[in-house]
Enzyme design. Structure first.
Site, PDB file in Angstrom:
ATOM      1  N   ASP A   1       0.797  -1.181  -0.402  1.00 43.80           N
ATOM      2  CA  ASP A   1       0.255   0.603  -0.132  1.00 43.80           C
ATOM      3  C   ASP A   1       0.910   1.328   0.173  1.00 43.80           C
ATOM      4  O   ASP A   1       1.579   1.621   0.979  1.00 43.80           O
ATOM      5  CB  ASP A   1      -0.493   0.314   1.065  1.00 43.80           C
ATOM      6  CG  ASP A   1      -1.868   1.043   1.285  1.00 43.80           C
ATOM      7  OD1 ASP A   1      -1.985   2.643   0.855  1.00 43.80           O
ATOM      8  OD2 ASP A   1      -2.957   0.752   1.279  1.00 43.80           O
ATOM      9  N   HIS A   2       1.887   1.334  -1.173  1.00 41.87           N
ATOM     10  CA  HIS A   2       2.204   2.936  -1.459  1.00 41.87           C
ATOM     11  C   HIS A   2       1.597   3.991  -0.199  1.00 41.87           C
ATOM     12  O   HIS A   2       2.966   4.672  -0.044  1.00 41.87           O
ATOM     13  CB  HIS A   2       2.400   3.269  -2.599  1.00 41.87           C
ATOM     14  CG  HIS A   2       1.612   4.191  -3.097  1.00 41.87           C
ATOM     15  ND1 HIS A   2       0.422   3.964  -3.945  1.00 41.87           N
ATOM     16  CD2 HIS A   2       2.032   5.735  -3.462  1.00 41.87           C
ATOM     17  CE1 HIS A   2       0.270   4.687  -4.607  1.00 41.87           C
ATOM     18  NE2 HIS A   2       0.387   5.844  -4.252  1.00 41.87           N
TER      19      HIS A   2
ATOM     20  N   HIS B   1      -5.745   2.973   0.697  1.00 39.35           N
ATOM     21  CA  HIS B   1      -4.648   3.907   1.128  1.00 39.35           C
ATOM     22  C   HIS B   1      -5.838   4.877   2.603  1.00 39.35           C
ATOM     23  O   HIS B   1      -5.292   4.914   4.064  1.00 39.35           O
ATOM     24  CB  HIS B   1      -4.566   5.186   0.451  1.00 39.35           C
ATOM     25  CG  HIS B   1      -3.915   4.220  -0.905  1.00 39.35           C
ATOM     26  ND1 HIS B   1      -2.723   3.463  -0.365  1.00 39.35           N
ATOM     27  CD2 HIS B   1      -4.093   4.153  -1.976  1.00 39.35           C
ATOM     28  CE1 HIS B   1      -2.858   3.150  -2.197  1.00 39.35           C
ATOM     29  NE2 HIS B   1      -3.678   3.646  -2.598  1.00 39.35           N
TER      30      HIS B   1
END
Ligand SMILES: NC(=O)C1=CN([C@@H]2O[C@H](COP(=O)(O)OP(=O)(O)OC[C@H]3O[C@@H](n4cnc5c(N)ncnc54)[C@H](OP(=O)(O)O)[C@@H]3O)[C@@H](O)[C@H]2O)C=CC1
Ligand SMILES: O=C1O[C@H](COP(=O)(O)O)[C@@H](O)[C@H](O)[C@H]1O
Length: 499
Positions: free
Chosen positions: A180-181, A243
């Site tokens: 999950d950047h 996110h």
């Protein structure tokens, strides 16, 4: 967990000719190399169907690095670690050649059997690749084996479970790194530090002192070339399931007893378990959706979502979501967490606004100057920093108040810092630190929350488009807060002071 600054490993990159590899992964690996966080003992095998040679691949890697950093040094040395193997992931036979090359490079670079398998390709292939890695012996080495999986992790809870069960046949939970950047962004990582390293905030971090929390992640871009995927996803699955809920969990979790991966994860899981279920007729009370029509971005006309390439002319896909989340536990009872995210909005901005409750009595009300609520603003991107909004006395004779700000601006090297986020996450994976990756329990709980909303939305179309490109979303998103007596703090007016 063994921590060395320059761990050695083979990276096997599936989808090496794709967009993610080019824009994010090669520049990130290069930055790690340049900073000495990747030792000379590393090699990358890139695979995809097209019949490239090592030379073509190395030129592609160099182009990718140079487009992110014009003055990249030691680029030839860096690129010499890259090898290419044409390979169709659905073709069982070609895994044998991949294994031969991997074993050869393992010897050449003395990698001690350490392997990171990075799946940067369409999610329908994740399970097949994972099966083959084990059945064809690619995981059969004495070093560490880690599987990095890109989003989306499933389309809903059911498909996510099926995928998880399949990859768990070849990798244990501790070997799986679900990206999950947002968890790699510097200021998202800073949430914990702001909360747990400041005596000033932790005592106030609850429903006695906080009136509401707002998280905005707005984009100016449209769907670009990703409409095929986005049509099946929409903003709820694309941004909220991962996110946005991860940021909520970090803001709301209890202090962990230590900063270990397991302790932090289990506190985040407890938040997701305490999220009030929103389903059936309650959905419109808590969640609103939008889809952009034509409008202007930076003064230029842009088409509406339904006019974009590969989008159905009557698409019911939401490009915008706003929601009110309630966390039904002792700390947060009664405090709404408002979230909003969308494409083609007026600004590219990710910000968290923590609004504190008003003081019990305003001694200064006679002056016709309302006191402003205290706000803590966490600027995640494009600028990075923290601002605390306070009230102070206006200079001069009268006892009048004026809003003032205490600001800390983190210098962001990359502006919009996704490449940096990938760099951090790849380095964490090399070190075996899974803290900033999502555990299966978090994925499952997030899907189960989001699925109930999408089920309602899929069965009931609304009149789209309902917001103009270049605006902050549909009117219904403002009404969501107005009915609680709040409003969205305008992200454009909350810029961090760069002083
Ligand atoms: N791009 C982005 O900004 C982001 C992407 N992601 C995720 O990353 C993943 C990759 O995305 P992206 O790079 O954009 O996708 P692309 O479509 O650009 O790349 C797909 C890659 O897969 C390869 N490929 C396709 N089919 C096969 C096959 N049968 N066998 C072997 N290789 C194959 C393609 O190469 P070839 O045609 O040569 O086979 C290409 O290298 C996806 O899961 C996406 O959701 C997540 C966040 C952001
Ligand atoms: O995961 C995704 O994130 C990007 C937004 O990332 P950011 O770092 O630029 O905020 C979004 O554009 C994309 O649709 C989504 O898949």
């Amino acid at each position: 967990m063994q921590r060395t600054e320059t761990p050695k490993s083979l990276f096997m990159l599936f989808g090496a000719t794709g967009d993610l590899a080019k824009r994010k992964l090669f520049p990130s690996l290069y930055n790690l190399y340049r900073k000495g966080k990747l030792s000379e003992r590393f090699a990358v095998i890139g695979t995809a169907r097209r019949g490239w040679t090592d030379e073509v691949f190395r030129n592609h890697v160099k182009d990718s690095v140079l487009s992110a950093n014009k003055h990249a040094e030691r680029i030839e040395e860096f690129a010499s670690h890259f090898y290419y193997q044409p390979h169709d992931v659905t073709d069982s036979d070609s895994y044998i050649q991949l294994k031969q090359l991997a074993d050869e490079l393992d010897g050449k670079y003395q990698l001690e059997g350490n392997r990171i398998f990075y799946l940067a390709m369409a999610p329908e292939y994740f399970g097949t690749i994972s099966d083959h890695l084990k059945s064809d012996g690619l995981t059969d080495t004495k070093g560490f084996k880690r599987l990095v999986i890109e989003k989306p992790f499933g389309h809903n809870l059911e498909t996510a479970k099926a995928l998880n069960n399949q990859i768990r046949k070849s990798f244990s939970e501790s070997q799986i790194y679900r990206i999950d950047h947002y968890l790699g962004k510097a200021m998202v990582q800073n949430i914990e530090v702001i909360r747990f390293a400041n005596a000033l905030f932790e005592p106030l971090w609850n429903n006695r002192y906080i009136s509401n929390i707002q998280i905005t992640s707005s984009e100016m871009l449209g769907v670009e070339e990703r409409a095929r995927y986005y049509e099946t996803s929409g903003a709820l699955r694309d941004m909220v399931q991962n996110h946005m809920l991860q940021m909520v969990a970090l803001l709301a979790m209890e202090p962990p007893i230590s900063l270990t991966t397991n302790e932090i994860r289990s506190e985040k899981v407890r938040v997701l378990r305490a999220l009030r279920t929103i389903e059936g007729e309650d959905v419109p009370e808590y969640f609103v959706r939008g889809q952009y029509g034509p409008g202007k971005i930076n003064g230029k006309k842009v088409p509406g979502y339904r006019e974009e390439l590969n989008v159905a002319p009557d698409s019911n896909t939401e490009t915008y979501v706003a929601g009110k989340l309630m966390i039904d536990n002792f700390r947060w009872a009664g405090v709404p967490f408002y979230i909003r995210t969308g494409k083609r909005m007026a600004a590219k901005s990710t910000k968290i606004v923590v609004q504190f409750k008003d003081i019990p009595m305003n001694l200064y009300y006679n002056t016709n100057h309302d006191l402003h609520p205290n706000l803590l603003v966490i600027h995640i991107q494009p600028e990075e920093g923290i601002t605390l909004h306070l009230n102070a006395k206006k200079p001069g004779q009268h006892m009048e108040t004026t809003p003032v700000q205490l600001s800390f601006a983190n210098s962001s090297k990359n502006g919009i810092n996704t490449p940096e986020a990938y760099e951090k996450l790849i380095h964490d994976c090399l070190l075996g630190d899974a803290t900033n990756f999502t555990h299966w329990d978090e994925v499952a709980l997030s899907w189960s929350f989001v699925d109930k909303i999408s089920q309602v939305w899929e069965n009931k179309a609304i009149s789209f488009p309902n917001y103009e490109a270049g605006t902050m979303g549909p009117k219904s998103a403002d009404e969501l807060l107005e009915k609680d007596g709040f409003f969205w703090w305008p992200v454009e007016d909350l810029e961090v002071c760069n002083c």
